[in-house]
Design a protein around this motif. Structure first.
Motif, PDB file in Angstrom:
ATOM      1  N   ASP B  29      44.172  35.310  43.662  1.00 59.02           N
ATOM      2  CA  ASP B  29      45.341  34.709  43.040  1.00 59.02           C
ATOM      3  C   ASP B  29      46.597  34.984  43.878  1.00 59.02           C
ATOM      4  O   ASP B  29      47.655  35.278  43.348  1.00 59.02           O
ATOM      5  CB  ASP B  29      45.509  35.267  41.615  1.00 59.02           C
ATOM      6  N   ALA B 158      33.865  44.307  43.238  1.00 61.32           N
ATOM      7  CA  ALA B 158      35.113  45.078  43.181  1.00 61.32           C
ATOM      8  C   ALA B 158      36.276  44.211  43.659  1.00 61.32           C
ATOM      9  O   ALA B 158      37.382  44.271  43.126  1.00 61.32           O
ATOM     10  CB  ALA B 158      34.993  46.331  44.039  1.00 61.32           C
ATOM     11  N   ILE B 160      36.441  40.878  43.440  1.00 63.19           N
ATOM     12  CA  ILE B 160      36.725  39.900  42.383  1.00 63.19           C
ATOM     13  C   ILE B 160      37.516  40.574  41.253  1.00 63.19           C
ATOM     14  O   ILE B 160      38.501  40.028  40.753  1.00 63.19           O
ATOM     15  CB  ILE B 160      35.418  39.303  41.820  1.00 63.19           C
ATOM     16  N   ALA B 161      37.095  41.775  40.872  1.00 64.64           N
ATOM     17  CA  ALA B 161      37.775  42.489  39.788  1.00 64.64           C
ATOM     18  C   ALA B 161      39.235  42.758  40.146  1.00 64.64           C
ATOM     19  O   ALA B 161      40.121  42.669  39.299  1.00 64.64           O
ATOM     20  CB  ALA B 161      37.058  43.802  39.486  1.00 64.64           C
ATOM     21  N   GLY B 163      41.199  40.923  41.930  1.00 66.69           N
ATOM     22  CA  GLY B 163      41.971  39.703  41.729  1.00 66.69           C
ATOM     23  C   GLY B 163      42.104  39.352  40.259  1.00 66.69           C
ATOM     24  O   GLY B 163      43.066  38.726  39.842  1.00 66.69           O
ATOM     25  N   ASP B 164      41.124  39.765  39.481  1.00 60.96           N
ATOM     26  CA  ASP B 164      41.063  39.362  38.083  1.00 60.96           C
ATOM     27  C   ASP B 164      41.942  40.244  37.206  1.00 60.96           C
ATOM     28  O   ASP B 164      42.643  39.756  36.317  1.00 60.96           O
ATOM     29  CB  ASP B 164      39.610  39.436  37.617  1.00 60.96           C
ATOM     30  N   ASN B 165      41.886  41.542  37.406  1.00 60.34           N
ATOM     31  CA  ASN B 165      42.676  42.477  36.605  1.00 60.34           C
ATOM     32  C   ASN B 165      42.842  43.755  37.415  1.00 60.34           C
ATOM     33  O   ASN B 165      42.016  44.658  37.364  1.00 60.34           O
ATOM     34  CB  ASN B 165      41.972  42.764  35.279  1.00 60.34           C
ATOM     35  N   LYS B 167      44.878  46.249  37.242  1.00 62.10           N
ATOM     36  CA  LYS B 167      45.046  47.505  36.510  1.00 62.10           C
ATOM     37  C   LYS B 167      43.693  48.069  36.078  1.00 62.10           C
ATOM     38  O   LYS B 167      43.429  49.261  36.193  1.00 62.10           O
ATOM     39  CB  LYS B 167      45.956  47.257  35.307  1.00 62.10           C
ATOM     40  N   MET B 168      42.840  47.172  35.570  1.00 62.69           N
ATOM     41  CA  MET B 168      41.511  47.613  35.181  1.00 62.69           C
ATOM     42  C   MET B 168      40.740  48.108  36.395  1.00 62.69           C
ATOM     43  O   MET B 168      40.072  49.138  36.353  1.00 62.69           O
ATOM     44  CB  MET B 168      40.745  46.476  34.522  1.00 62.69           C
ATOM     45  N   ARG B 170      41.742  49.405  39.140  1.00 60.55           N
ATOM     46  CA  ARG B 170      42.176  50.760  39.525  1.00 60.55           C
ATOM     47  C   ARG B 170      41.619  51.808  38.565  1.00 60.55           C
ATOM     48  O   ARG B 170      41.191  52.884  38.981  1.00 60.55           O
ATOM     49  CB  ARG B 170      43.705  50.861  39.517  1.00 60.55           C
ATOM     50  N   SER B 171      41.625  51.470  37.267  1.00 58.24           N
ATOM     51  CA  SER B 171      41.183  52.455  36.281  1.00 58.24           C
ATOM     52  C   SER B 171      39.679  52.706  36.385  1.00 58.24           C
ATOM     53  O   SER B 171      39.158  53.628  35.769  1.00 58.24           O
ATOM     54  CB  SER B 171      41.555  52.009  34.866  1.00 58.24           C
ATOM     55  N   THR B 176      42.008  49.191  45.201  1.00 57.44           N
ATOM     56  CA  THR B 176      42.475  47.806  45.134  1.00 57.44           C
ATOM     57  C   THR B 176      43.212  47.362  46.401  1.00 57.44           C
ATOM     58  O   THR B 176      43.086  46.214  46.802  1.00 57.44           O
ATOM     59  CB  THR B 176      43.381  47.597  43.909  1.00 57.44           C
TER      60      THR B 176
END
Ligand SMILES: Nc1ncnc2c1ncn2[C@@H]1O[C@H](COP(=O)(O)OP(=O)(O)OP(=O)(O)O)[C@@H](O)[C@H]1O
Ligand SMILES: [Mg+2]
Lengths: 256, 297
Positions: B29, B158, B160-161, B163-165, B167-168, B170-171, B176
């Motif tokens: 994104d 990882a 894709i995640a 780009g998707d969220n 904050k999540m 990283r958690s 990232t």
């Protein structure tokens, strides 16, 4: 049960540092979390509960103070490193899941929490049966939606998923920020029971923020009241057992 | 007939650009402006290599590598330098203009009389324009297989995640920043590769050939999405390439209606704008019964 897993000493966090808006949120906060502690955290809106979690998880660097994991000083470790031993469920259901990835893919990501992601096939299929069983523990339909993008789930389903993701790999410390606030009363109780069961079974240490005074007293072994960036009271054992929600409410009133 | 074959060939080669853009614009994104500098960079590197008699396959590979370097620069400015992604891309794109001029030494370098990837015995024996179709199919299939494999690795998930969220991600302990850099490198690698291919297909590299490439790549992505709607990730990669071919057909139709080739950039911008507005138009004109599916995100 008295060995401290996590110690916060004299923690001060400020926001808008260096501007005229500078403000202290946590003010010389001290907290010792012992192994197996299941601590419920209550406090008014804006008391600093989420800020406390952000500080523990490493999203906010304290301006001063020290954070220990066991005896190891981790004050300068960043949030990503701390995921090796801390997992959390965010207050906002949208925060904890990847909306365009499926429920199963989200769970698979959580299965590798704190581990280095390698350039090798993800092996999703081998985990499906396990995920099926895992999601069945809460009867709100998540198990039939393993291949649904998380963004298409209801807020409650997303929050349930976040919780399952946070406990899939056992952390040393579990942070739950109003993780049942988005759920209907029945599912909320189911998830709280599951929370208690997992914390007990896996001997986790856990902090749980809630605005439900009943839940705050009936779950866990310790309750802390956070007010204006400090821990106002730390209740456990007999003192806590004899407390009623009305008594607890007076704690709030006394603060005014 | 040859015109149609040629359009398919062009669509396939430009499809590689669409795939690269998909990684940044869709998965991360990120509005990554580096693209417009990376594309001519790939072209410049390949052309200069070929002029110096380097093996065409190797020359094409160098275009990919050059692209990854451009992506690395943008990624570092963004993650370590904390420069907003739009600006980071613009900075690298602008500096690439000078770098590309250095590589090319002049504004336009021709490949006349030089061996290119299209000069291989097999491709040269094919009827006109079929060479780019055959090469395009091979490259697109290989690219999609590699990308699909990557996206289904632990690392790809990882990415894709992230780009998707973020904050999540990283958690869950995902690095990232590294994922963003990696994504920008692979993305720009494919874009550089596309530049190298198109230059060999056109027979030259030109310093200004990057202008409008974002619009072309995005058009491929959006047309694919509008036509095919909801798909799995791998299928979406295929849809990008098919969208790229459709885009060539649309251009072909527009030109055959008598529009001037000088107006091409204006026309491609209008096509993209139209495709982007289609979901809104559909709603307001109640065309839902005419088309089914189709979403932009
Ligand atoms: N980034 C920020 N910038 C400025 N102020 C902030 C920031 N983050 C938090 N605050 C302030 O810090 C205080 C504590 O916020 P926090 O989110 O920790 O409260 P909370 O106890 O979790 O409240 P709630 O029960 O509503 O979730 C609030 O007054 C809030 O306005
Ligand atoms: Mg809060």
């Amino acid at each position: 049960m008295t060995e401290p897993v996590f110690t916060l000493s004299d923690i001060v966090t400020t926001v808008n540092t260096g501007t005229s808006e500078e403000q202290q949120i946590l003010k010389n906060l001290n907290l010792t979390i012992n192994k197996g502690d299941f601590i419920t955290v209550i406090g008014t809106n804006g008391a600093g509960k989420s800020t406390l979690f952000n500080t523990i998880a490493g999203n906010i660097k304290p301006a001063s103070g020290q954070i220990l994991l066991g005896t190891k000083n981790i004050t300068s470790e960043n949030d990503i490193k701390r995921t090796n031993y801390i997992s959390r469920v965010f207050q906002d259901p949208k925060m904890g899941t990847a909306p365009r990835m499926t429920v199963a893919e989200n769970l698979l990501l959580a299965l590798n929490r704190g581990r280095r992601r390698k350039f090798k096939p993800r092996h999703l299929k081998q985990q499906i049966a396990k995920f099926q069983e895992l999601t069945k523990q809460i009867p709100n339909g998540l198990s039939e939606h393993l291949n649904t993008p998380a963004g298409n789930l209801s807020g409650g389903q997303r929050q349930t998923l976040s919780f399952l993701m946070a406990t899939l790999v056992q952390p040393d410390l579990l942070l739950l920020d109003e993780h049942t606030a988005a759920l209907d009363p029945k599912t909320s109780q189911e998830l709280l029971k599951l929370t208690a069961k997992i914390v007990e079974q896996e001997q986790l240490s856990c902090l749980m923020i809630t605005h439900h005074l009943e839940d705050a007293l009936s779950y866990g072994n310790r309750t802390i009241v956070l007010n204006d960036g400090q821990i106002q009271s730390d209740l456990s054992g007999e003192a806590r057992a004899n407390l009623s929600t009305t008594d607890l409410l007076t704690y709030f009133n006394d603060l005014e | 007939m040859t015109i149609i074959v040629s359009a398919i060939g062009q669509g396939l080669l430009w499809g590689v650009l669409g795939l690269g853009l998909f990684l940044s614009f869709r998965i991360l994104d990120f509005p990554d402006m580096t693209v417009e500098g990376t594309f001519p960079m790939g072209a410049s590197v390949t052309v200069i290599c070929l002029v110096h008699g380097i093996n065409p396959l190797l020359a094409t590979l160098f275009a990919f590598l050059a692209g990854t370097l451009a992506g690395l620069a943008t990624g570092l400015l963004y993650t370590k330098g904390k420069i907003p992604i739009l600006l980071a891309g613009i900075l690298v794109m602008t500096s690439l203009y000078s770098i590309n001029l250095r590589i090319l030494t002049k504004a336009n370098v021709s490949l006349i009389g030089k061996d290119t990837i299209f000069s291989s015995h097999f491709l040269a024996s094919l009827p006109a324009s079929f060479d780019s179709v055959v090469l395009g199919v091979i490259l697109v299939v290989v690219s999609i297989c590699l990308l699909a494999f990557f996206l289904n690795t632990e690392l790809g998930q990882a990415f894709i995640a992230t780009g998707d969220n973020e904050k999540m991600a990283r958690s869950l302990g995902i690095q990232t920043d590294r994922m963003k850099i990696l994504g920008l490198m692979v993305s720009n690698g494919f874009i550089g590769l596309a530049g190298g291919l198109i230059a060999q297909n056109n027979g030259y590299a030109d310093i200004s050939m990057g202008i409008g490439t974002i619009v072309i790549g995005l058009a491929a992505i959006i047309i694919g999405e509008v036509v095919f709607g909801n798909l799995s990730l791998t299928a979406r990669l295929i849809a990008v390439v098919i969208g790229s071919i459709f885009y060539r057909f649309v251009i072909l139709i527009v030109l055959s209606l008598g529009f001037n080739a000088n107006d091409l950039k204006l026309i491609s911008a209008i096509i993209l704008a139209f495709c982007l507005m289609l979901p809104t138009l559909r709603k307001s004109l109640r065309l839902n019964t005419l088309f089914e599916g189709g979403r932009t995100k």
